[in-house]
Design a protein around this motif. Structure first.
Motif, mmCIF file in Angstrom:
data_model
loop_
_atom_site.group_PDB
_atom_site.id
_atom_site.type_symbol
_atom_site.label_atom_id
_atom_site.label_comp_id
_atom_site.label_asym_id
_atom_site.label_seq_id
_atom_site.Cartn_x
_atom_site.Cartn_y
_atom_site.Cartn_z
ATOM 1 N N LEU A 28 0.797 -1.184 0.007
ATOM 2 C CA LEU A 28 0.005 -0.128 -0.202
ATOM 3 C C LEU A 28 0.912 1.293 -0.076
ATOM 4 C CD1 LEU A 28 -3.035 -0.969 2.415
ATOM 5 C CD2 LEU A 28 -2.825 -0.927 0.145
ATOM 6 N N VAL A 29 1.863 1.091 0.648
ATOM 7 C CA VAL A 29 2.895 2.396 0.523
ATOM 8 C C VAL A 29 3.206 2.706 -0.800
ATOM 9 C CG1 VAL A 29 5.255 3.042 1.173
ATOM 10 C CG2 VAL A 29 3.948 2.116 2.999
ATOM 11 N N HIS A 30 3.813 1.711 -1.402
ATOM 12 C CA HIS A 30 4.225 2.070 -3.011
ATOM 13 C C HIS A 30 2.982 2.618 -3.742
ATOM 14 C CE1 HIS A 30 7.612 -0.203 -1.498
ATOM 15 N NE2 HIS A 30 8.117 0.423 -2.444
ATOM 16 N N LEU A 31 1.858 1.948 -3.412
ATOM 17 C CA LEU A 31 0.648 2.759 -4.176
ATOM 18 C C LEU A 31 0.404 4.145 -3.742
ATOM 19 C CD1 LEU A 31 -1.639 2.059 -6.025
ATOM 20 C CD2 LEU A 31 -2.989 1.415 -4.255
ATOM 21 N N THR A 32 0.394 4.374 -2.487
ATOM 22 C CA THR A 32 0.245 5.907 -1.888
ATOM 23 C C THR A 32 1.271 6.626 -2.615
ATOM 24 O OG1 THR A 32 -0.657 5.149 0.062
ATOM 25 C CG2 THR A 32 0.298 7.310 -0.010
ATOM 26 N N LEU A 33 2.624 6.186 -2.611
ATOM 27 C CA LEU A 33 3.644 6.892 -3.146
ATOM 28 C C LEU A 33 3.601 7.275 -4.766
ATOM 29 C CD1 LEU A 33 6.889 5.276 -1.669
ATOM 30 C CD2 LEU A 33 5.915 7.553 -1.324
ATOM 31 N N GLY A 34 2.983 6.024 -5.307
ATOM 32 C CA GLY A 34 2.963 6.328 -6.775
ATOM 33 C C GLY A 34 1.860 7.349 -7.086
ATOM 34 N N LEU A 35 0.761 7.133 -6.496
ATOM 35 C CA LEU A 35 -0.501 8.097 -6.713
ATOM 36 C C LEU A 35 -0.115 9.685 -6.309
ATOM 37 C CD1 LEU A 35 -3.216 5.810 -5.369
ATOM 38 C CD2 LEU A 35 -2.848 6.464 -7.579
ATOM 39 N N PHE A 36 0.620 9.689 -5.123
ATOM 40 C CA PHE A 36 0.840 11.198 -4.837
ATOM 41 C C PHE A 36 2.118 11.966 -5.713
ATOM 42 C CE2 PHE A 36 3.106 14.521 -2.419
ATOM 43 C CZ PHE A 36 2.072 15.292 -2.232
ATOM 44 N N ILE A 37 2.831 10.980 -6.257
ATOM 45 C CA ILE A 37 3.962 11.409 -7.097
ATOM 46 C C ILE A 37 3.419 11.763 -8.574
ATOM 47 C CG2 ILE A 37 6.127 10.902 -8.467
ATOM 48 C CD1 ILE A 37 6.926 9.373 -5.839
ATOM 49 N N PHE A 85 -5.732 3.121 4.549
ATOM 50 C CA PHE A 85 -5.522 1.733 4.849
ATOM 51 C C PHE A 85 -3.902 1.551 4.932
ATOM 52 C CE2 PHE A 85 -9.246 2.243 2.086
ATOM 53 C CZ PHE A 85 -10.164 1.718 2.973
ATOM 54 N N THR A 86 -3.169 2.288 4.144
ATOM 55 C CA THR A 86 -1.754 2.123 4.502
ATOM 56 C C THR A 86 -1.123 2.208 6.081
ATOM 57 O OG1 THR A 86 -1.349 3.074 2.260
ATOM 58 C CG2 THR A 86 0.475 3.079 3.529
ATOM 59 N N VAL A 87 -1.931 3.487 6.546
ATOM 60 C CA VAL A 87 -1.395 3.677 8.115
ATOM 61 C C VAL A 87 -2.122 2.501 8.775
ATOM 62 C CG1 VAL A 87 -1.788 5.227 9.879
ATOM 63 C CG2 VAL A 87 -1.100 6.123 7.590
ATOM 64 N N ALA A 88 -3.221 2.090 8.525
ATOM 65 C CA ALA A 88 -3.760 1.253 9.696
ATOM 66 C C ALA A 88 -3.174 -0.356 9.262
ATOM 67 C CB ALA A 88 -5.375 0.873 9.013
ATOM 68 N N ALA A 89 -2.621 -0.624 8.088
ATOM 69 C CA ALA A 89 -2.025 -1.608 7.998
ATOM 70 C C ALA A 89 -0.610 -1.602 8.586
ATOM 71 C CB ALA A 89 -2.033 -2.036 6.487
ATOM 72 N N GLY A 90 0.058 -0.536 8.503
ATOM 73 C CA GLY A 90 1.378 -0.323 8.958
ATOM 74 C C GLY A 90 1.180 -0.391 10.529
ATOM 75 N N GLY A 121 5.417 9.561 11.882
ATOM 76 C CA GLY A 121 5.507 10.082 10.500
ATOM 77 C C GLY A 121 4.357 9.621 9.385
ATOM 78 N N GLY A 122 4.010 8.224 9.824
ATOM 79 C CA GLY A 122 3.092 7.933 8.913
ATOM 80 C C GLY A 122 1.496 8.519 9.062
ATOM 81 N N VAL A 123 1.433 8.757 10.433
ATOM 82 C CA VAL A 123 0.113 9.450 11.003
ATOM 83 C C VAL A 123 0.365 11.009 10.395
ATOM 84 C CG1 VAL A 123 -1.190 10.401 12.941
ATOM 85 C CG2 VAL A 123 -0.573 7.998 12.741
ATOM 86 N N LEU A 124 1.513 11.640 10.479
ATOM 87 C CA LEU A 124 1.780 13.001 9.962
ATOM 88 C C LEU A 124 1.371 13.024 8.554
ATOM 89 C CD1 LEU A 124 2.757 15.856 10.638
ATOM 90 C CD2 LEU A 124 4.901 15.125 10.212
ATOM 91 N N LEU A 125 2.091 12.289 8.078
ATOM 92 C CA LEU A 125 1.837 12.222 6.237
ATOM 93 C C LEU A 125 0.288 11.852 5.823
ATOM 94 C CD1 LEU A 125 5.075 10.549 5.101
ATOM 95 C CD2 LEU A 125 4.331 12.810 4.681
#
Length: 197
Positions: A28-37, A85-90, A121-125
């Motif tokens: 999910l992290v990589h999905l989040t990163l890709g979408l934001f970038i 979902f990324t933060v929850a899974a993390g 940092g995940g919650v902050l982001l």
């Protein structure tokens, strides 16, 4: 690792220390990163469209400025939704982590500090990405709805700065997996074999 949580939830942990074979958080992290970038890049492309228009014309690609902004907007909305979902899974995977005690990362942090900084940092982001989505939505539907350029320069600069924060945050996460072996099947298997000898 929290043995009470594992017992209470009746989890059967695999070789990677998780109740499933492939960790969900990194995916999910990589999905989040890709979408934001992609969102920031396409918004930059929309702002610089007049410079790129001759290139698109030369390549025979039909592109409009509003299409760039549409891609930026919808990718940012998707990034904000996926990040929950990324933060929850993390955090779930962080609760099941069994980090080594006596190691330091390349940045000189022990696993506990690395996990703490990565979690906070995940919650902050998450908050930052949601705030960026609200800011972007206000620009799109209120402040600049009649302008051909939907985004402000300050928004783009903030997006670029957030990419830097994402890099630092991602490096902390990489330290957890690569250097400390958290939820890495091979590292956990080797650790168990060493402990059994």
């Amino acid at each position: 690792m929290n043995p009470q949580l594992i017992e209470q939830l009746r989890l059967r942990l695999g070789a990677n220390g998780l109740p499933y074979e492939i960790p969900i958080h990194p995916q999910l992290v990589h999905l989040t990163l890709g979408l934001f970038i992609i969102a920031i890049i396409f918004d930059i492309g929309g702002v610089l469209f007049s410079l790129e228009k001759p290139i698109f014309k030369f390549l025979g690609l039909a592109a409009t400025r509003s299409s760039f902004f549409d891609v930026g907007w919808y990718n940012l909305i998707a990034a904000a939704a996926i990040t929950f979902f990324t933060v929850a899974a993390g955090f779930f995977e962080l609760l099941l982590a069994n980090p080594p005690v006596d190691q330091k990362s390349a940045w000189g942090l022990n696993p506990g500090w690395t996990m703490l900084l990565h979690g906070l940092g995940g919650v902050l982001l998450l908050g930052i990405i949601v705030a960026m989505s609200v800011w972007r939505g206000l620009q799109r539907y209120r402040w600049r709805k009649d302008d051909s350029r939907q985004v402000q320069w300050s928004y783009l600069l903030a997006g670029i700065a957030i990419l830097g924060i994402l890099f630092v945050h991602g490096t902390l996460g990489a330290h957890l997996g690569e250097e400390f072996g958290i939820h890495v099947t091979a590292a956990n298997t080797i650790s168990k074999n060493v402990d059994n000898k």
